[in-house]
Motif scaffolding. Structure first.
Motif, mmCIF file in Angstrom:
data_model
loop_
_atom_site.group_PDB
_atom_site.id
_atom_site.type_symbol
_atom_site.label_atom_id
_atom_site.label_comp_id
_atom_site.label_asym_id
_atom_site.label_seq_id
_atom_site.Cartn_x
_atom_site.Cartn_y
_atom_site.Cartn_z
ATOM 1 N N ALA A 1 0.791 -1.235 0.000
ATOM 2 C CA ALA A 1 0.000 0.000 0.000
ATOM 3 C C ALA A 1 0.825 1.288 0.000
ATOM 4 N N VAL A 2 1.901 1.308 -0.767
ATOM 5 C CA VAL A 2 2.622 2.571 -0.936
ATOM 6 C C VAL A 2 2.731 2.888 -2.429
ATOM 7 N N ASN A 3 2.916 4.167 -2.718
ATOM 8 C CA ASN A 3 3.167 4.600 -4.093
ATOM 9 C C ASN A 3 4.639 4.934 -4.207
ATOM 10 N N GLY A 4 5.298 4.358 -5.183
ATOM 11 C CA GLY A 4 6.710 4.692 -5.334
ATOM 12 C C GLY A 4 7.361 3.833 -6.391
ATOM 13 N N PHE A 5 8.664 3.676 -6.225
ATOM 14 C CA PHE A 5 9.469 2.995 -7.237
ATOM 15 C C PHE A 5 10.507 2.169 -6.499
ATOM 16 N N VAL A 6 10.615 0.905 -6.851
ATOM 17 C CA VAL A 6 11.594 0.066 -6.158
ATOM 18 C C VAL A 6 12.829 -0.147 -7.019
ATOM 19 N N PHE A 7 13.945 -0.333 -6.324
ATOM 20 C CA PHE A 7 15.236 -0.471 -6.993
ATOM 21 C C PHE A 7 16.018 -1.506 -6.204
ATOM 22 N N SER A 8 16.216 -2.673 -6.815
ATOM 23 C CA SER A 8 16.740 -3.802 -6.059
ATOM 24 C C SER A 8 17.969 -4.384 -6.758
ATOM 25 N N PRO A 9 18.976 -4.814 -6.001
ATOM 26 C CA PRO A 9 20.217 -5.279 -6.631
ATOM 27 C C PRO A 9 20.092 -6.677 -7.237
ATOM 28 N N PHE A 10 21.120 -7.098 -7.957
ATOM 29 C CA PHE A 10 21.148 -8.455 -8.507
ATOM 30 C C PHE A 10 21.233 -9.475 -7.381
ATOM 31 N N GLN B 1 34.832 -10.232 -11.767
ATOM 32 C CA GLN B 1 35.642 -9.416 -10.849
ATOM 33 C C GLN B 1 35.029 -8.064 -10.552
ATOM 34 N N HIS B 2 33.984 -7.691 -11.297
ATOM 35 C CA HIS B 2 33.303 -6.426 -10.996
ATOM 36 C C HIS B 2 32.079 -6.711 -10.122
ATOM 37 N N ASP B 3 31.585 -5.661 -9.541
ATOM 38 C CA ASP B 3 30.386 -5.759 -8.713
ATOM 39 C C ASP B 3 29.187 -5.412 -9.608
ATOM 40 N N ARG B 4 28.242 -6.325 -9.763
ATOM 41 C CA ARG B 4 27.090 -6.037 -10.622
ATOM 42 C C ARG B 4 26.198 -4.942 -10.041
ATOM 43 N N GLU B 5 26.270 -4.752 -8.724
ATOM 44 C CA GLU B 5 25.423 -3.768 -8.053
ATOM 45 C C GLU B 5 23.956 -3.970 -8.435
ATOM 46 N N TYR B 6 23.418 -3.005 -9.172
ATOM 47 C CA TYR B 6 21.984 -3.065 -9.508
ATOM 48 C C TYR B 6 21.736 -3.614 -10.911
ATOM 49 N N TYR B 7 22.800 -3.820 -11.691
ATOM 50 C CA TYR B 7 22.643 -4.446 -13.011
ATOM 51 C C TYR B 7 22.095 -5.852 -12.792
ATOM 52 N N ALA B 8 21.114 -6.240 -13.578
ATOM 53 C CA ALA B 8 20.466 -7.555 -13.486
ATOM 54 C C ALA B 8 19.651 -7.703 -12.206
ATOM 55 N N PHE C 1 10.685 -4.595 -13.892
ATOM 56 C CA PHE C 1 11.495 -4.996 -15.040
ATOM 57 C C PHE C 1 12.892 -5.374 -14.566
ATOM 58 N N VAL C 2 13.592 -6.129 -15.424
ATOM 59 C CA VAL C 2 14.953 -6.515 -15.083
ATOM 60 C C VAL C 2 15.883 -5.372 -15.500
ATOM 61 N N ASN C 3 16.799 -5.006 -14.634
ATOM 62 C CA ASN C 3 17.706 -3.891 -14.909
ATOM 63 C C ASN C 3 18.789 -4.321 -15.920
ATOM 64 N N LEU C 4 18.434 -4.216 -17.200
ATOM 65 C CA LEU C 4 19.288 -4.635 -18.319
ATOM 66 C C LEU C 4 19.411 -3.514 -19.325
ATOM 67 N N ARG C 5 20.398 -3.641 -20.218
ATOM 68 C CA ARG C 5 20.678 -2.592 -21.214
ATOM 69 C C ARG C 5 20.730 -1.279 -20.456
ATOM 70 N N SER C 6 21.603 -1.255 -19.479
ATOM 71 C CA SER C 6 21.582 -0.125 -18.563
ATOM 72 C C SER C 6 22.987 0.284 -18.160
#
Ligand SMILES: C=C(O[C@@H]1C=C(C(=O)O)C=C[C@H]1O)C(=O)O
Length: 373
Positions: free
Chosen positions: A54-63, A304-311, A326-331
């Motif tokens: 029950a909130v309005n917003g935008f989520v951003f989640s790591p791989f 060896q890199h950190d994907r962080e939020y990619y994927a 959506f999946v965080n791709l082409r980003s």
């Protein structure tokens, strides 16, 4: 775009320069940019999506949910469509003075060397041939020097104009990161009583062919089938048996084509039900691999890199229970004086290193062709 392109650009640039947590996105086939701004820096992190009912917003989640990166919710305290923005919209934001955090050292990211990538693919193919796992996604980072934070808004607007069938986004969370992209892949979306997810995998260049002329090799068919069977397994675990499956069919994403199966689930699902589906779907074998845990371990060991939020996943959630994730791709992650583009591809026992490299170059082109135009 629309007549007020300059006003939209100034508004988003103001948000970025003044440290507002905010998001702007264009859902596929809508041609409409939606903007949400949080007017303070009190960001909420979450472990499982169901905490956000029950909130309005935008989520951003790591791989990788076990990494140091958290999942975030950006509240939409101010919510507006780009078409509503006028030259006098900035005063809406001027009422809020967000404290500038003390300056952190400027972040710099390193490009993945091609030799490193080739060693990594070769190592992974060995494990796949030994039968340790069926599929794993290897990614790499490409650095665009000479572009940076000042180019973020323009790049986002260009992507929104070029890609109507993608989920085009710009997300900024102070001290977490600024990302832009044009994702072709729905993780889970639910509107009214329709719930949709897709199995997307297999990649080739479209060139000057018609979509109907695209033929798929066995390797791509298998690679995509791994994703489909995983999704069907997760749906079965959730007792979801009533769905319509379409495909796999060829699906265009800029200059490339993928194989896609669409699952339309009938009946309304509650937010907790959707949340637990997201929890189990993510990360799918489109961005991680199969079996999931083995693939995740191999990615952690080899990349060896950190994907962080990619994927990872991202998108709007609404208080009425609608989600469009959506999946965080082409980003890419936008840094002060660099952009770090993340690209990957599915590796199987039949993979050829040169072809896999080429595939990542093609995927990178979908963004580069547009933002460099
Ligand atoms: C991993 C990426 O894309 C994913 C992997 C694909 C593949 O292996 O063919 C195709 C589409 C996406 O599901 C990426 O774009 O970085």
């Amino acid at each position: 775009m629309v007549e007020n392109r300059n006003d939209v650009s100034s508004f988003l640039s103001y948000c970025l320069q003044n440290n507002f947590p905010f998001f702007a996105y264009q859902l596929p086939e809508t041609g409409r940019i939606q903007i949400g701004v949080q007017t303070d820096l009190d960001l909420k992190d979450y472990q499982v999506l169901s905490e956000l009912d029950a909130v309005n917003g935008f989520v951003f989640s790591p791989f990788d949910s076990e990494s140091r990166h958290k999942s975030w919710l950006i509240r939409s305290d101010i919510s507006l469509q780009a078409s509503e923005i006028k030259s006098n919209s900035i005063p809406l934001l001027e009422a809020y003075q967000l404290k500038k955090e003390e300056e952190l050292p400027k972040e710099v990211m390193l490009e993945s060397a091609s030799t490193l990538y080739f060693n990594q693919v070769t190592e992974m193919i060995k494990d796949l041939k030994n039968g340790k796992l069926n599929k794993v996604i290897l990614s790499r980072v490409q650095i665009l020097e000479g572009m940076g934070l000042n180019d973020a808004v323009e790049s986002f607007l260009k992507l929104s104009e070029a890609y109507h069938s993608a989920f085009v986004f710009l997300v900024a969370i102070p001290n977490v990161g600024t990302w832009i992209g044009a994702s072709p892949e729905t993780l889970l979306s639910s509107k009214n009583s329709e719930v949709e997810t897709v199995a997307l995998a297999g990649t080739q260049k479209l060139s000057d062919r018609l979509m109907s002329q695209v033929k798929w090799e066995d390797k791509d068919v298998k690679e995509q089938a791994f994703v489909s069977s995983y999704i069907e397994e997760v749906l079965a675990q959730h007792n979801v048996r009533d769905y319509k499956r379409t495909g796999p069919v060829s699906s265009q994403a800029g200059n490339v084509v993928h194989l896609k199966t669409t699952y339309l689930l009938s009946g309304k699902m509650s937010f907790p039900q959707l949340s637990s589906l997201v929890q189990d779907l993510h990360p799918t074998p489109a961005v991680c691999g199969l079996p999931k845990i083995k693939a995740l371990e191999l990615i952690r060991e080899v990349e060896q890199h950190d994907r962080e939020y990619y994927a990872g996943y991202l998108g709007p959630i609404e208080s009425n229970g609608s989600i469009s994730l959506f999946v965080n791709l082409r980003s890419m992650k936008v840094l002060e004086n660099q952009m770090a583009l993340f690209v990957g591809g599915g590796i199987t026992a039949d993979s050829l290193p040169d072809k896999e490299w080429e595939e990542t170059c093609l995927k990178a082109q979908t963004l580069l062709n547009v933002i460099r135009s």
